[in-house]
Design a protein around this motif. Structure first.
Motif, mmCIF file in Angstrom:
data_model
loop_
_atom_site.group_PDB
_atom_site.id
_atom_site.type_symbol
_atom_site.label_atom_id
_atom_site.label_comp_id
_atom_site.label_asym_id
_atom_site.label_seq_id
_atom_site.Cartn_x
_atom_site.Cartn_y
_atom_site.Cartn_z
ATOM 1 N N SER A 65 7.608 -95.409 28.161
ATOM 2 C CA SER A 65 7.251 -95.653 26.756
ATOM 3 C C SER A 65 7.879 -94.636 25.819
ATOM 4 C CB SER A 65 5.723 -95.656 26.563
ATOM 5 O OG SER A 65 5.121 -96.662 27.339
ATOM 6 N N SER A 68 8.893 -95.359 22.057
ATOM 7 C CA SER A 68 8.211 -96.601 21.661
ATOM 8 C C SER A 68 7.663 -96.460 20.241
ATOM 9 C CB SER A 68 7.081 -96.925 22.633
ATOM 10 O OG SER A 68 6.081 -95.929 22.604
ATOM 11 N N ASP A 71 2.559 -100.630 19.307
ATOM 12 C CA ASP A 71 1.438 -100.781 20.237
ATOM 13 C C ASP A 71 0.951 -102.227 20.190
ATOM 14 O OD1 ASP A 71 1.602 -98.135 20.847
ATOM 15 O OD2 ASP A 71 -0.150 -97.522 19.683
ATOM 16 N N PHE A 73 -1.978 -104.832 21.474
ATOM 17 C CA PHE A 73 -3.335 -104.875 22.008
ATOM 18 C C PHE A 73 -3.687 -106.299 22.445
ATOM 19 C CE2 PHE A 73 -3.241 -101.184 19.306
ATOM 20 C CZ PHE A 73 -4.024 -100.242 19.965
ATOM 21 N N GLU A 79 -6.555 -100.032 26.223
ATOM 22 C CA GLU A 79 -5.252 -99.382 26.329
ATOM 23 C C GLU A 79 -4.150 -100.362 25.914
ATOM 24 O OE1 GLU A 79 -3.238 -95.878 26.943
ATOM 25 O OE2 GLU A 79 -5.384 -96.238 27.208
ATOM 26 N N PRO A 80 -3.356 -100.027 24.903
ATOM 27 C CA PRO A 80 -2.306 -100.945 24.457
ATOM 28 C C PRO A 80 -1.054 -100.842 25.334
ATOM 29 C CG PRO A 80 -2.243 -98.988 23.117
ATOM 30 C CD PRO A 80 -3.413 -98.814 24.071
ATOM 31 N N LYS A 82 2.715 -100.023 25.115
ATOM 32 C CA LYS A 82 3.612 -99.332 24.194
ATOM 33 C C LYS A 82 5.025 -99.853 24.412
ATOM 34 C CE LYS A 82 0.879 -95.110 23.691
ATOM 35 N NZ LYS A 82 0.677 -95.337 22.241
ATOM 36 N N ASP A 106 3.124 -101.311 13.046
ATOM 37 C CA ASP A 106 3.301 -100.485 14.232
ATOM 38 C C ASP A 106 2.247 -100.823 15.296
ATOM 39 O OD1 ASP A 106 1.031 -99.483 13.074
ATOM 40 O OD2 ASP A 106 1.799 -97.443 12.787
ATOM 41 N N LYS A 107 1.400 -101.836 14.963
ATOM 42 C CA LYS A 107 0.403 -102.327 15.913
ATOM 43 C C LYS A 107 0.330 -103.845 15.816
ATOM 44 C CE LYS A 107 -2.598 -98.243 15.655
ATOM 45 N NZ LYS A 107 -3.966 -97.747 15.330
ATOM 46 N N THR A 109 -1.954 -107.278 17.558
ATOM 47 C CA THR A 109 -2.989 -107.804 18.439
ATOM 48 C C THR A 109 -2.644 -109.249 18.755
ATOM 49 O OG1 THR A 109 -4.694 -106.371 17.484
ATOM 50 C CG2 THR A 109 -5.445 -108.300 18.701
#
Length: 425
Positions: A65, A68, A71, A73, A79-80, A82, A106-107, A109
């Motif tokens: 990672s 990276s 993230d 999810f 725990e994502p 990466k 940056d994330k 789901t």
């Protein structure tokens, strides 16, 4: 000489002081280095130069990672994963749209994606390989690859599925092939279906199929079911599974769930009378769907009791007659003297043409005009009434002609020419 040790310098910042820490560095063997690459545990400051090629460097980025910037999810996981948005963007036009621009996240789901299957997707993105363990797993990965428009991954999944599909996994593969129009998988499923087409219509199997797949099966004229009652029973079982009721559903509820579009695809006219009585009469699913008077052609008693049935005197010679062009029917052959009628099924079972003959040649004057793509039924009514049942129950004497069950649903000789329009002269 003693073992040679090289030293690299590691700088640790502590306030204003920068002490120099010396750590031993021993050259690694190839196997140990590969293991460290795969587990992402390289600790060398210049790891780029320690890895021999781009494949090793990409594997190290993936497993460690390192660098990276995204993230991902999944539901139920704290725990994502990466990952690198650049890698996702270069493999998927969907991710490219999602991850590039002034509001790039940056994330992410992904509530609908299974983590395990998405990990397989990443394996192919980073490493150009996947370790697929089963057809079911490959189908899940294929669905994700289709969702994110990753064509190379889809091809790998199709290749694996086509090589490993068996009778027990064929229904799920058939579902995917119909939903996503995967020709290669349809072909493999057809090979299995041709060996035992009746198996797909068993209650435990049809309950897992979608309506689109059921329609594909019912409209496939190449499937040689042992009886036309088989797909009808399968359709009834499918409808009950869709309702999900513990008690036996009513005929009306069952018909509403199945839908008239599917019921109309069952070739009822191809069923021998005894099969029609055993499987269709009494289900109530056909109420108001068949043309007025259709059941009376079988001369059935109101309760469908076989002992009180009268002999059938009208035979369906060509059910579901259909052409890919406009045609004019000049002549039809039948088993004996009587009358032939051509009905427009899609037009409400209206008789569009009829011809009488002392048999077996029936000439239509003027020729019957059949429109491209429409369905027609050809009925034969013998000249004389049935006077006795055959000893074996499988044939009936009509004047000097014996009509056996071999004639039921048989396509008799058809003499027609192409018409440039819907009319015939």
């Amino acid at each position: 000489m003693g073992q040679f040790l090289c030293h690299s310098l590691k700088v640790i910042a502590r306030g204003d002081h920068l002490p120099i820490v010396s750590t031993p560095c021993v050259p690694q063997s190839s196997s140990r280095r590969t293991n460290m690459v795969e587990t992402g545990t390289l600790r060398f400051k210049k790891w780029q130069s320690m890895l021999k090629n781009g494949e090793e460097r990409m594997r190290y980025l993936y497993t460690s990672s390192k660098l990276s910037d995204l993230d991902i999810f999944f539901p139920g996981d704290e725990e994502p994963l990466k990952v690198h948005s650049l890698i996702l963007s270069t493999n998927s036009p969907v991710f490219f749209t999602m991850l590039n621009g002034p509001m790039a996240p940056d994330k992410l789901t992904l509530p609908e994606d299974p983590r395990h299957s998405f990990q397989k997707l990443l394996d192919h993105m980073y490493l150009d390989r996947m370790d697929l363990k089963s057809v079911e797993e490959a189908l899940e990965v294929y669905k994700l690859a289709h969702k994110y428009e990753i064509e190379s991954t889809k091809k790998e999944c199709v290749k694996y599925i086509a090589s490993n599909v068996k009778a027990e996994t064929m229904p799920a593969v058939l579902e995917t092939s119909v939903l996503y129009e995967v020709t290669a998988l349809k072909k493999k499923c057809k090979e299995i279906l041709d060996r035992d087409p009746d198996a797909i219509m068993l209650p435990e199997t049809v309950s897992r199929l979608s309506k689109a797949t059921m329609k594909a099966l019912l409209t496939d004229e190449t499937l040689a079911f042992s009886s036309e009652a088989v797909p009808f029973r399968g359709l009834i079982a499918w409808g009950k599974a869709q309702l999900g009721q513990q008690e036996e559903p009513s005929g009306i509820a069952l018909r509403e769930k199945i839908g008239d579009d599917l019921l109309r695809e069952v070739r009822f006219l191809d069923m021998p009378q005894d099969e029609f009585v055993d499987n269709v009469v009494g289900t109530d699913v056909l109420r108001e769907i068949l043309p007025t008077g259709w059941l009376s052609r079988f001369h059935l008693s109101p309760d469908g009791n076989r002992e009180t049935l009268e002999p059938q005197v009208r035979y369906g010679l060509i059910p579901w007659l259909r052409s890919d062009r406009n045609i004019c029917v000049h002549r039809l052959d039948a088993p004996g003297a009587g009358t032939l009628e051509i009905e427009d099924f899609d037009g409400g079972n209206v008789v569009i043409s009829s011809a009488s003959s002392e048999g077996p040649e029936f000439v239509f004057a003027p020729p019957a005009a059949l429109e491209r793509g429409k369905r027609y039924h050809v009925w034969f009514t013998p000249k004389t009434e049935v006077v006795a049942n055959g000893a074996d129950g499988g044939s009936q004497r009509v004047g000097n002609v014996t009509l056996s069950r071999e004639w039921e649903g048989l396509e008799c000789a058809l003499y027609a020419c192409e018409s440039g329009s819907s009319g015939c002269e």
